[in-house]
Design a protein around this motif. Structure first.
Motif, PDB file in Angstrom:
ATOM      1  N   ILE A 185       0.847  -1.194   0.000  1.00 29.82           N
ATOM      2  CA  ILE A 185       0.000   0.000   0.000  1.00 29.82           C
ATOM      3  C   ILE A 185       0.881   1.242   0.000  1.00 29.82           C
ATOM      4  O   ILE A 185       1.940   1.263   0.639  1.00 29.82           O
ATOM      5  CB  ILE A 185      -0.943  -0.011   1.228  1.00 29.82           C
ATOM      6  CG1 ILE A 185      -1.970   1.121   1.138  1.00 29.82           C
ATOM      7  CG2 ILE A 185      -0.158   0.055   2.526  1.00 29.82           C
ATOM      8  CD1 ILE A 185      -3.049   1.034   2.214  1.00 29.82           C
ATOM      9  N   PRO A 186       0.498   2.292  -0.727  1.00 24.57           N
ATOM     10  CA  PRO A 186       1.280   3.529  -0.701  1.00 24.57           C
ATOM     11  C   PRO A 186       1.269   4.169   0.689  1.00 24.57           C
ATOM     12  O   PRO A 186       0.284   4.074   1.431  1.00 24.57           O
ATOM     13  CB  PRO A 186       0.560   4.420  -1.719  1.00 24.57           C
ATOM     14  CG  PRO A 186      -0.188   3.479  -2.599  1.00 24.57           C
ATOM     15  CD  PRO A 186      -0.594   2.338  -1.717  1.00 24.57           C
ATOM     16  N   ASP A 187       2.377   4.796   1.032  1.00 26.59           N
ATOM     17  CA  ASP A 187       2.510   5.521   2.303  1.00 26.59           C
ATOM     18  C   ASP A 187       2.089   4.646   3.482  1.00 26.59           C
ATOM     19  O   ASP A 187       1.249   5.023   4.316  1.00 26.59           O
ATOM     20  CB  ASP A 187       1.660   6.800   2.295  1.00 26.59           C
ATOM     21  CG  ASP A 187       2.074   7.762   1.206  1.00 26.59           C
ATOM     22  OD1 ASP A 187       3.278   7.816   0.894  1.00 26.59           O
ATOM     23  OD2 ASP A 187       1.200   8.453   0.651  1.00 26.59           O
ATOM     24  N   ALA A 188       2.676   3.463   3.554  1.00 22.25           N
ATOM     25  CA  ALA A 188       2.277   2.492   4.579  1.00 22.25           C
ATOM     26  C   ALA A 188       2.468   3.017   5.996  1.00 22.25           C
ATOM     27  O   ALA A 188       1.740   2.619   6.913  1.00 22.25           O
ATOM     28  CB  ALA A 188       3.069   1.189   4.395  1.00 22.25           C
ATOM     29  N   ASN A 189       3.413   3.905   6.195  1.00 25.20           N
ATOM     30  CA  ASN A 189       3.685   4.406   7.548  1.00 25.20           C
ATOM     31  C   ASN A 189       2.660   5.433   8.015  1.00 25.20           C
ATOM     32  O   ASN A 189       2.541   5.683   9.216  1.00 25.20           O
ATOM     33  CB  ASN A 189       5.090   5.012   7.621  1.00 25.20           C
ATOM     34  CG  ASN A 189       6.171   3.960   7.506  1.00 25.20           C
ATOM     35  OD1 ASN A 189       6.006   2.837   7.973  1.00 25.20           O
ATOM     36  ND2 ASN A 189       7.285   4.311   6.871  1.00 25.20           N
ATOM     37  N   ALA A 239       4.098  -3.943   2.962  1.00 24.93           N
ATOM     38  CA  ALA A 239       5.130  -3.313   2.134  1.00 24.93           C
ATOM     39  C   ALA A 239       4.662  -1.932   1.709  1.00 24.93           C
ATOM     40  O   ALA A 239       3.471  -1.712   1.447  1.00 24.93           O
ATOM     41  CB  ALA A 239       5.419  -4.167   0.901  1.00 24.93           C
ATOM     42  N   ASP A 240       5.610  -1.009   1.647  1.00 30.71           N
ATOM     43  CA  ASP A 240       5.323   0.354   1.197  1.00 30.71           C
ATOM     44  C   ASP A 240       5.452   0.386  -0.325  1.00 30.71           C
ATOM     45  O   ASP A 240       6.528   0.171  -0.868  1.00 30.71           O
ATOM     46  CB  ASP A 240       6.304   1.330   1.840  1.00 30.71           C
ATOM     47  CG  ASP A 240       5.825   2.773   1.732  1.00 30.71           C
ATOM     48  OD1 ASP A 240       5.030   3.063   0.824  1.00 30.71           O
ATOM     49  OD2 ASP A 240       6.233   3.598   2.563  1.00 30.71           O
ATOM     50  N   LEU A 241       4.344   0.628  -1.009  1.00 28.43           N
ATOM     51  CA  LEU A 241       4.307   0.588  -2.468  1.00 28.43           C
ATOM     52  C   LEU A 241       4.282   2.006  -3.026  1.00 28.43           C
ATOM     53  O   LEU A 241       3.336   2.758  -2.771  1.00 28.43           O
ATOM     54  CB  LEU A 241       3.058  -0.170  -2.930  1.00 28.43           C
ATOM     55  CG  LEU A 241       2.831  -0.271  -4.440  1.00 28.43           C
ATOM     56  CD1 LEU A 241       3.906  -1.145  -5.076  1.00 28.43           C
ATOM     57  CD2 LEU A 241       1.440  -0.807  -4.736  1.00 28.43           C
ATOM     58  N   PRO A 242       5.292   2.403  -3.790  1.00 25.57           N
ATOM     59  CA  PRO A 242       5.265   3.742  -4.395  1.00 25.57           C
ATOM     60  C   PRO A 242       4.053   3.881  -5.333  1.00 25.57           C
ATOM     61  O   PRO A 242       3.767   2.993  -6.137  1.00 25.57           O
ATOM     62  CB  PRO A 242       6.584   3.814  -5.176  1.00 25.57           C
ATOM     63  CG  PRO A 242       7.464   2.793  -4.530  1.00 25.57           C
ATOM     64  CD  PRO A 242       6.547   1.701  -4.071  1.00 25.57           C
ATOM     65  N   MET A 243       3.358   4.979  -5.212  1.00 25.39           N
ATOM     66  CA  MET A 243       2.154   5.200  -6.012  1.00 25.39           C
ATOM     67  C   MET A 243       2.463   5.143  -7.502  1.00 25.39           C
ATOM     68  O   MET A 243       1.706   4.538  -8.289  1.00 25.39           O
ATOM     69  CB  MET A 243       1.546   6.550  -5.657  1.00 25.39           C
ATOM     70  CG  MET A 243       0.185   6.809  -6.267  1.00 25.39           C
ATOM     71  SD  MET A 243      -1.149   6.046  -5.319  1.00 25.39           S
ATOM     72  CE  MET A 243      -1.186   7.163  -3.897  1.00 25.39           C
ATOM     73  N   TRP A 265      -7.719   1.921  -7.510  1.00 23.17           N
ATOM     74  CA  TRP A 265      -7.852   1.563  -6.103  1.00 23.17           C
ATOM     75  C   TRP A 265      -6.514   1.520  -5.370  1.00 23.17           C
ATOM     76  O   TRP A 265      -6.470   1.106  -4.209  1.00 23.17           O
ATOM     77  CB  TRP A 265      -8.565   0.220  -5.967  1.00 23.17           C
ATOM     78  CG  TRP A 265     -10.018   0.310  -6.309  1.00 23.17           C
ATOM     79  CD1 TRP A 265     -10.621  -0.127  -7.447  1.00 23.17           C
ATOM     80  CD2 TRP A 265     -11.043   0.915  -5.519  1.00 23.17           C
ATOM     81  NE1 TRP A 265     -11.965   0.155  -7.418  1.00 23.17           N
ATOM     82  CE2 TRP A 265     -12.258   0.798  -6.244  1.00 23.17           C
ATOM     83  CE3 TRP A 265     -11.063   1.542  -4.269  1.00 23.17           C
ATOM     84  CZ2 TRP A 265     -13.474   1.274  -5.761  1.00 23.17           C
ATOM     85  CZ3 TRP A 265     -12.271   2.020  -3.792  1.00 23.17           C
ATOM     86  CH2 TRP A 265     -13.458   1.888  -4.528  1.00 23.17           C
ATOM     87  N   ILE A 266      -5.433   1.918  -6.028  1.00 22.54           N
ATOM     88  CA  ILE A 266      -4.141   2.011  -5.336  1.00 22.54           C
ATOM     89  C   ILE A 266      -4.083   3.375  -4.657  1.00 22.54           C
ATOM     90  O   ILE A 266      -3.671   4.380  -5.238  1.00 22.54           O
ATOM     91  CB  ILE A 266      -2.968   1.826  -6.332  1.00 22.54           C
ATOM     92  CG1 ILE A 266      -3.121   0.504  -7.079  1.00 22.54           C
ATOM     93  CG2 ILE A 266      -1.646   1.866  -5.588  1.00 22.54           C
ATOM     94  CD1 ILE A 266      -3.135  -0.724  -6.180  1.00 22.54           C
ATOM     95  N   THR A 267      -4.541   3.412  -3.427  1.00 26.05           N
ATOM     96  CA  THR A 267      -4.633   4.667  -2.685  1.00 26.05           C
ATOM     97  C   THR A 267      -4.007   4.492  -1.306  1.00 26.05           C
ATOM     98  O   THR A 267      -3.834   3.373  -0.818  1.00 26.05           O
ATOM     99  CB  THR A 267      -6.095   5.105  -2.516  1.00 26.05           C
ATOM    100  OG1 THR A 267      -6.806   4.088  -1.788  1.00 26.05           O
ATOM    101  CG2 THR A 267      -6.763   5.299  -3.868  1.00 26.05           C
ATOM    102  N   ALA A 268      -3.689   5.597  -0.691  1.00 31.80           N
ATOM    103  CA  ALA A 268      -3.056   5.596   0.639  1.00 31.80           C
ATOM    104  C   ALA A 268      -4.121   5.681   1.727  1.00 31.80           C
ATOM    105  O   ALA A 268      -4.277   6.691   2.415  1.00 31.80           O
ATOM    106  CB  ALA A 268      -2.077   6.761   0.755  1.00 31.80           C
ATOM    107  N   GLY A 269      -4.884   4.609   1.874  1.00 31.44           N
ATOM    108  CA  GLY A 269      -5.901   4.583   2.918  1.00 31.44           C
ATOM    109  C   GLY A 269      -7.032   5.558   2.628  1.00 31.44           C
ATOM    110  O   GLY A 269      -7.322   5.885   1.477  1.00 31.44           O
TER     111      GLY A 269
END
Length: 533
Positions: A185-189, A239-243, A265-269
């Protein structure tokens, strides 16, 4: 109500039908609707059809739920349904003289505001042109605002922006991904969600129907659940996925029909929101926190809660997680006694950060005997709760979830016979009587050769059995317990109830006077063809 066959409709319609002040609910959908109720009428229509005005005729309130969420490949058709259909619903409701329209939007209508501070309803819904769903929700809201300015007195319109909904009626690709073993997911932190249970969603809609008012309202719990915390709950690899990398890969897989969703649907929450306005207007308050709803989502997807910090502990949270099992057992032939008194729920800390969950059905007067019930391997306490209702008023009943089952925290299938014995001893020392002579352990097993159908229903929290009955029985007896074994199917509880009653009758007979003992039954009277050992 449009979208009557949606997951939203599945939880909102029954709540409305329970209200005596609501005379009729008209459900509109393109698909067949399985609801059968004297106050429910189904109409098969597309929300783009002008004939929907006739379906609205005579309705006081129109609830608009219909929306394409599961992705289809034709994005022009998607917008035609989501935006064009919503416009048709609004204008048809006005022409049909409906007094109140409820529009279902989403917190995703805000788009990506660039802040993790909670947003209130004054924040403009920017949407996201890179996601058909988020863009569609925002465009519908823009049209509603424009229409209201042109027709300020025509109709009350309430726009609801709920967060991520979970519960036994909700199953989608997003939930499957969040409950999976691996998530990128993007911006996992910094990504987070606000998980809202379906019961709280239904309550919100019911309140809006009963108290019609205009305005835009966020529907959300107070707390947020970071995706890092969610992953820690059940041991997910995150895993942190770059957008910029994730979206084109998802688009390619979607184009090749290797994935059900595209880069949309690849969004940061989701953007966190503040629902104070709705709470002030209605008195609404969610019954579960975001973390409790997240734990329910995982347990109903057959995932363990590994971190004891997040295991359900409050009675209401435990009962909500267990409700599908409670309803399933209550519907079985032979379950004549409903669970009149909810049990106490205890999470007893165990070595290694795990917990042992215990249902405590307390005696109504000073207990003379403590019965510890050990469910059959793979099952959990709720499958045997109905038996406790038949016990005498002076018997304390402790039903122990074995390690890795039910609401106990820890890996699924954790430990063997020794772990079972430790769990029982832990429950007895914390909650049971002080004397072993006043305690009996009843261990259940599924009859040999029984074809077990429940493993395909993860919301029942079943786990495929792994421990041999003989080993568990021996381990309990080595710990000093008087332990007996019943081989009985909880789905035909009459046998289990009769066998258990016989054991307790024999136990009491052992301490009765000689005269009373002569009139009592013998063990042979309650062996039931060898089911008790």
């Amino acid at each position: 109500m449009t979208g009557a066959t949606s997951d939203f409709g599945a939880v909102v319609i029954p709540r409305l039908l329970e209200d005596d002040r609501i005379e009729e609910v008209v459900g509109i959908s393109r698909r067949h609707c399985g609801i059968r109720h004297a106050k429910f009428r189904h109409v098969r229509l597309d929300i783009r059809d002008p004939a929907i005005e006739d379906a609205f005729d005579g309705c006081d309130t129109v609830i608009h739920l219909a929306f394409v969420v599961s992705e289809i490949r034709d994005k022009k058709l998607t917008d035609d349904i989501n935006i064009g259909g919503s416009i048709n619903v609004l204008e048809s409701a006005a022409r049909a003289s409906a007094r109140h329209l409820v529009i279902t939007s989403s917190v995703n209508a805000y788009g990506n505001p660039g802040t993790r501070d909670p947003l209130d309803e004054n924040t403009f819904p920017m949407g996201d042109r890179n996601c058909y769903h988020h863009h569609g929700k925002a465009m519908v809201e823009h049209y509603v605002e424009w229409w209201q300015r042109r027709h300020p007195y025509a109709m009350r319109i309430t726009v609801l922006r709920p967060t991520y909904i979970v519960g036994p009626h909700f199953a989608n690709d997003g939930i499957a991904a969040m409950a999976g073993r691996f998530l990128a997911i993007p911006d996992a932190n910094s990504s987070s969600f606000q998980y809202l249970h379906e019961d709280d969603l239904a309550t919100a809609y019911h309140l809006v129907v009963r108290q019609p008012f205009s305005g835009v309202f966020n529907i959300a719990p107070r707390e947020t659940t970071p995706v890092r915390r969610l992953a820690a709950m059940h041991g997910q690899v995150l895993a942190d996925l770059p957008m910029k990398l994730g979206q084109p890969i998802a688009d390619l897989l979607f184009a090749l029909r290797l994935s059900k969703y595209s880069g949309d649907w690849i969004t940061a929450g989701e953007p966190p929101v503040d629902a104070s306005r709705f709470r002030r207007h209605t008195g609404w308050a969610p019954t579960l926190t975001s973390d409790e709803a997240a734990a329910l989502m995982l347990l109903h997807r057959a995932r363990p809660i590994l971190d004891a910090t997040f295991v359900p502990r409050r009675a209401q949270a435990c009962e909500t997680v267990l409700r599908p099992t409670t309803e399933f057992i209550a519907a079985q032939p032979g379950v004549s006694t409903p669970m009149l008194r909810p049990p106490e729920h205890h999470q007893l800390e165990s070595p290694g950060g795990a917990t042992v969950h215990v249902e405590h059905h307390t005696a109504r007067r000073t207990p003379s005997l403590t019965v510890l019930v050990v469910p059959a391997p793979g099952l959990h306490a709720r499958f045997y709760s109905h038996l406790a209702q038949d016990f005498d008023d002076d018997i304390d009943v402790l039903i122990v979830d074995q390690p890795g089952t039910g609401l106990s925290a820890g890996p699924r299938r954790a430990g063997g016979p020794a772990a079972t014995a430790r769990a029982v001893e832990r429950a007895w020392r914390a909650l049971g009587r002080n004397q072993l002579s006043e305690t009996i352990v009843v261990m259940f097993a599924i009859p040999r050769g029984r074809t077990w159908p429940l493993y395909s229903r993860p919301e029942l929290l079943t786990v495929r059995g792994w421990a041999r009955t003989e080993g568990r029985l021996a381990a309990l007896r080595r710990s000093g317990f008087a332990a007996v074994h019943i081989e009985a199917d909880p789905l035909t509880p009459g046998t289990a109830r009769d066998a258990l009653s016989g054991i307790l009758s024999d136990r009491r007979n052992a301490t009765a006077s000689p005269a009373d003992r002569e009139m009592s039954t013998t063990p042979q009277d309650w062996e039931h063809n060898g089911l008790c050992h």
